[in-house]
Design a protein around this motif. Structure first.
Motif, PDB file in Angstrom:
ATOM      1  N   THR A 153       2.246  -3.435   1.373  1.00  0.00           N
ATOM      2  CA  THR A 153       1.081  -2.517   0.960  1.00  0.00           C
ATOM      3  C   THR A 153       0.172  -3.563   0.051  1.00  0.00           C
ATOM      4  N   ALA A 204      -3.968  10.627   5.774  1.00  0.00           N
ATOM      5  CA  ALA A 204      -5.284  10.493   5.168  1.00  0.00           C
ATOM      6  C   ALA A 204      -5.791  12.032   5.184  1.00  0.00           C
ATOM      7  N   PRO A 205      -6.709  12.257   4.147  1.00  0.00           N
ATOM      8  CA  PRO A 205      -7.210  13.764   4.266  1.00  0.00           C
ATOM      9  C   PRO A 205      -7.753  14.096   5.291  1.00  0.00           C
ATOM     10  N   GLU A 241      -0.165  20.069   6.699  1.00  0.00           N
ATOM     11  CA  GLU A 241      -0.456  18.739   5.970  1.00  0.00           C
ATOM     12  C   GLU A 241       0.519  18.717   4.940  1.00  0.00           C
ATOM     13  N   ARG A 242       0.672  17.187   4.943  1.00  0.00           N
ATOM     14  CA  ARG A 242       1.731  16.782   3.998  1.00  0.00           C
ATOM     15  C   ARG A 242       1.389  15.424   3.247  1.00  0.00           C
ATOM     16  N   TYR A 243       1.808  15.023   2.266  1.00  0.00           N
ATOM     17  CA  TYR A 243       1.434  13.785   1.663  1.00  0.00           C
ATOM     18  C   TYR A 243       2.274  12.941   1.118  1.00  0.00           C
ATOM     19  N   GLY A 244       2.087  11.657   1.474  1.00  0.00           N
ATOM     20  CA  GLY A 244       2.999  10.624   1.194  1.00  0.00           C
ATOM     21  C   GLY A 244       2.500   9.227   1.156  1.00  0.00           C
ATOM     22  N   ILE A 272      -5.121  16.845  -3.412  1.00  0.00           N
ATOM     23  CA  ILE A 272      -5.549  15.619  -3.723  1.00  0.00           C
ATOM     24  C   ILE A 272      -7.154  15.471  -3.891  1.00  0.00           C
ATOM     25  N   ARG A 305      -9.334   9.505  -5.586  1.00  0.00           N
ATOM     26  CA  ARG A 305      -8.253   8.373  -5.703  1.00  0.00           C
ATOM     27  C   ARG A 305      -8.596   7.358  -6.945  1.00  0.00           C
ATOM     28  N   LEU A 342      -9.574   2.125  -2.515  1.00  0.00           N
ATOM     29  CA  LEU A 342      -8.803   2.109  -1.555  1.00  0.00           C
ATOM     30  C   LEU A 342      -9.692   2.982  -0.236  1.00  0.00           C
TER      31      LEU A 342
HETATM   32  P1  AMP Z   1       0.066   4.178   2.250  1.00  0.00           P
HETATM   33  O1  AMP Z   1      -0.269   3.237   1.233  1.00  0.00           O
HETATM   34  O2  AMP Z   1      -0.531   3.272   3.408  1.00  0.00           O
HETATM   35  O3  AMP Z   1       1.141   4.395   2.529  1.00  0.00           O
HETATM   36  O4  AMP Z   1      -1.043   5.149   2.161  1.00  0.00           O
HETATM   37  C1  AMP Z   1      -0.749   6.270   1.244  1.00  0.00           C
HETATM   38  C2  AMP Z   1      -2.087   6.951   0.698  1.00  0.00           C
HETATM   39  O5  AMP Z   1      -2.604   7.702   1.747  1.00  0.00           O
HETATM   40  C3  AMP Z   1      -1.637   7.827  -0.202  1.00  0.00           C
HETATM   41  O6  AMP Z   1      -1.640   7.366  -1.492  1.00  0.00           O
HETATM   42  C4  AMP Z   1      -3.041   8.730  -0.262  1.00  0.00           C
HETATM   43  O7  AMP Z   1      -4.196   8.357  -0.783  1.00  0.00           O
HETATM   44  C5  AMP Z   1      -3.323   8.772   1.424  1.00  0.00           C
HETATM   45  N1  AMP Z   1      -2.672  10.050   1.727  1.00  0.00           N
HETATM   46  C6  AMP Z   1      -1.522  10.328   2.498  1.00  0.00           C
HETATM   47  N2  AMP Z   1      -1.508  11.512   2.835  1.00  0.00           N
HETATM   48  C7  AMP Z   1      -2.491  12.101   2.525  1.00  0.00           C
HETATM   49  C8  AMP Z   1      -3.044  13.510   2.858  1.00  0.00           C
HETATM   50  N3  AMP Z   1      -2.418  14.238   3.273  1.00  0.00           N
HETATM   51  N4  AMP Z   1      -4.248  13.767   2.080  1.00  0.00           N
HETATM   52  C9  AMP Z   1      -4.807  12.841   1.531  1.00  0.00           C
HETATM   53  N5  AMP Z   1      -4.529  11.614   1.069  1.00  0.00           N
HETATM   54  C10 AMP Z   1      -3.239  11.252   2.003  1.00  0.00           C
END
Ligand code: AMP
Ligand code: MLC
Length: 509
Positions: free
Chosen positions: A163, A278-279, A298-301, A394, A397, A401
């Motif tokens: 990353t 992504a959002p 929607e989930r966040y990771g 969220i 940032r 990024l």
């Molecule tokens: P990566 O480093 O490629 O794994 O990207 C992760 C980043 O994607 C996170 O730190 C968030 O900023 C963004 N992200 C992942 N899921 C979401 C979401 N559902 N909404 C907004 N941002 C997200």
């Protein structure tokens, strides 16, 4: 002897005649056939002299065989290092060198470009093509279709995912067996996946989303994947009536919504649409619900943590929110400057802790210490808040990024390439709204005194170093960059200034 990840994801399916992967042309791979191939690959890796803990770097097209390399790595205890197929040879050289990969597996078409990389690092180069042919397959053919699984501890490393960072230098996130397994188990439960599920899989398999979320969950359940080489609207629409679930980035859903064939008849059998990476705009959420009667979950990771939060399967999926922390994830919102926890409802840095959180960055103890606290909390770089009902939002940032179509672009990395171009004094790279990719990459350049910038030549040169999705879609020239009193470039001002001009240029193209 145990190997927790292999024992949970793969071993239960050995010899199973159930279909694991169905290809768009109708051909299918049973679990037995898939695992037989993986075992042959495991023998080939061992015969090549690799030991548990060694790294295999792969830059190969999405295919059943590509997935079998992942299985082979897990079975042999070798660390799997998948690379975006869009990366240039310059980018791959860094990953191979930094990771010390012993083998580089690539598509035949990339072999010439990567030969110098392999020679310089002493790695062995083998090929594996999207159609399942290649020198690595040839090496494996004479081997048995069974392999004695290498014992591993839950804390042993299973994968590296690189990353980029705000300093421009990519970091290898070290993921353990537990990181991957615990998250897959949690997600399978919270999203109610079973062996009856058919996942329409159109994501790439070199990132967390397509590999550790989509694929690992399906392996854990013994379900089936409709395995598309890439996201193709026609194929997705053709196959949707046979699927129960889709996982995608927001671009998948905006592209589907742009197609009149996508309607509630098509989604009638679907159980679950998931979005992340992504959002997602609330207008996309609403348009999707209006068209299909499905509310996207929607989930966040992120790469370092796999998944952290999810909207509920049952209960309200709140638009604009990424849901609740997963059952085994601790989350806190802290003051970005001091790290002190903030009162409920305030916006601050999202920090997470749990079995999903990675072990650190490969050979970067200082970077690791900056982002991973001694008590196990990982500082995500995302700014968020939690509402009175516990839903997480969220809101921005804290890290510089850009997320374009679900791919991360770190401006610093692109700026370093632009700054090195003839006549360029300095540059600023920003993300501005893009109708298809969510954000589009734009570069703002300042020329040296007297220099006239050849923007086409600069773009062409950048493209030879950077993956296409990182390359600016437009370049603008300014006499100087706007700076605040501290001398910091005011990227917000640039984003505002160029959003409209960029959007108009997208409309024109
Ligand atoms: P990566 O480093 O490629 O794994 O990207 C992760 C980043 O994607 C996170 O730190 C968030 O900023 C963004 N992200 C992942 N899921 C979401 C979401 N559902 N909404 C907004 N941002 C997200
Ligand atoms: C392709 N291009 C992109 C791009 N993808 N440009 C910017 N951003 C992208 N994401 C380029 C191509 O090289 C091409 O350039 C042009 O844009 C149009 O290509 P396309 O054919 O329309 O693109 P396509 O192949 O359809 O790909 C778009 C996409 C794909 C959105 C389907 O990018 C994709 O699958 N994204 C998913 C990424 C992902 O899996 N992220 C998860 C990371 S894990 P030209 O000049 O040749 O026309 C993570 C953690 C978490 O973040 O939470 O999940």
């Amino acid at each position: 002897m145990p190997n927790p990840l292999y024992d949970a994801l793969f071993a239960p399916h050995e010899g199973s005649p159930s279909v694991f992967l169905e290809m768009p042309d109708g051909s299918a791979f049973t679990y037995a056939a898939f695992l037989g191939q993986a075992a042959q690959f495991a023998h080939a890796l061992k015969a090549a002299g690799l030991e548990p803990g060694d790294r295999v770097a792969v830059q190969i097209a999405k295919s059943p065989q590509a997935l079998a390399v992942y299985a082979a790595c897990v079975q042999t205890g070798i660390i799997f290092l998948p690379l975006n197929t869009a990366y240039t040879a310059t980018e791959v050289a860094y990953f191979v060198t930094d990771s010390g990969a012993k083998i580089v597996l690539c598509d035949e078409s990339l072999a010439e470009g990567l030969t110098p990389v392999a020679q310089a690092t002493g790695a062995r180069l083998e090929t594996l093509n999207g159609n399942g042919t290649g020198s690595f397959v040839d090496l494996s053919l004479t081997h048995p279709t069974q392999f004695e699984t290498t014992p591993r501890d839950a804390d042993d490393l299973a994968a590296f995912l690189y990353t980029s960072g705000t300093t421009g230098r990519s970091k290898g996130a070290m993921l353990t067996q537990t990181n991957l397994l615990s998250n897959a188990q949690t997600l399978k439960d919270v999203w109610h996946f079973t062996s009856n599920d058919v996942l329409l899989h159109a994501l790439p398999i070199f990132h967390t989303h397509g590999l550790f979320v989509g694929t690992n969950i399906m392996l854990l359940t013994g379900g089936r994947m409709l395995f598309l080489p890439r996201f193709d609207v026609d194929q997705v629409i053709a196959l949707m009536p046979r699927a129960t679930s889709v996982m995608g980035v927001p671009t998948f859903y905006t592209r589907l919504l742009a197609d009149a064939r996508f309607n509630s008849d098509l989604t009638a059998r679907m159980r679950l649409f998931i979005s992340g990476s992504a959002p997602m705009l609330s207008e996309t959420h609403h348009a999707f619900a209006d068209r299909t009667d499905h509310t996207i979950l929607e989930r966040y990771g992120m790469t370092e943590t796999n998944m952290n939060t999810s909207n509920p399967y049952e209960g309200e999926r709140r638009i604009g929110s990424v849901g609740f922390p997963l059952p085994d994830v601790d989350m806190k919102i802290t003051d970005p400057e001091t790290g002190a926890p903030l009162p409920q409802g305030e916006t601050g840095m999202i920090e997470v802790r749990g079995p999903n959180v990675f072990k650190g960055y490969w050979q970067m103890p200082e970077k690791t210490a900056q982002e991973l606290r001694p008590d196990g909390f990982f500082i995500t770089g995302d700014l968020g808040r939690v509402d009175d009902d516990g839903y997480v939002y969220i809101v921005g940032r804290g890290k510089d990024l850009i997320i374009s179509g679900g791919y991360n672009v770190y401006p610093k990395e692109v700026e370093q390439v632009l700054d090195a171009q003839p006549g360029v004094l300095e540059s600023a790279v920003i993300g501005v709204p893009h109708p298809d990719f969510g954000e589009g990459v734009v570069g703002v350049l300042v020329a040296h005194d007297d220099a006239t910038l050849d923007l086409d030549a600069i773009l062409a040169s950048a493209a030879s170093d950077l993956a296409k999705y990182k390359c600016p879609r437009r370049l603008f020239v300014l006499p100087e960059l706007p700076r605040n009193a501290m001398g910091k470039v005011q990227k917000n001002a640039l984003r505002e200034a160029y959003a409209l001009a960029f959007m108009e240029s997208v409309g024109d193209s």
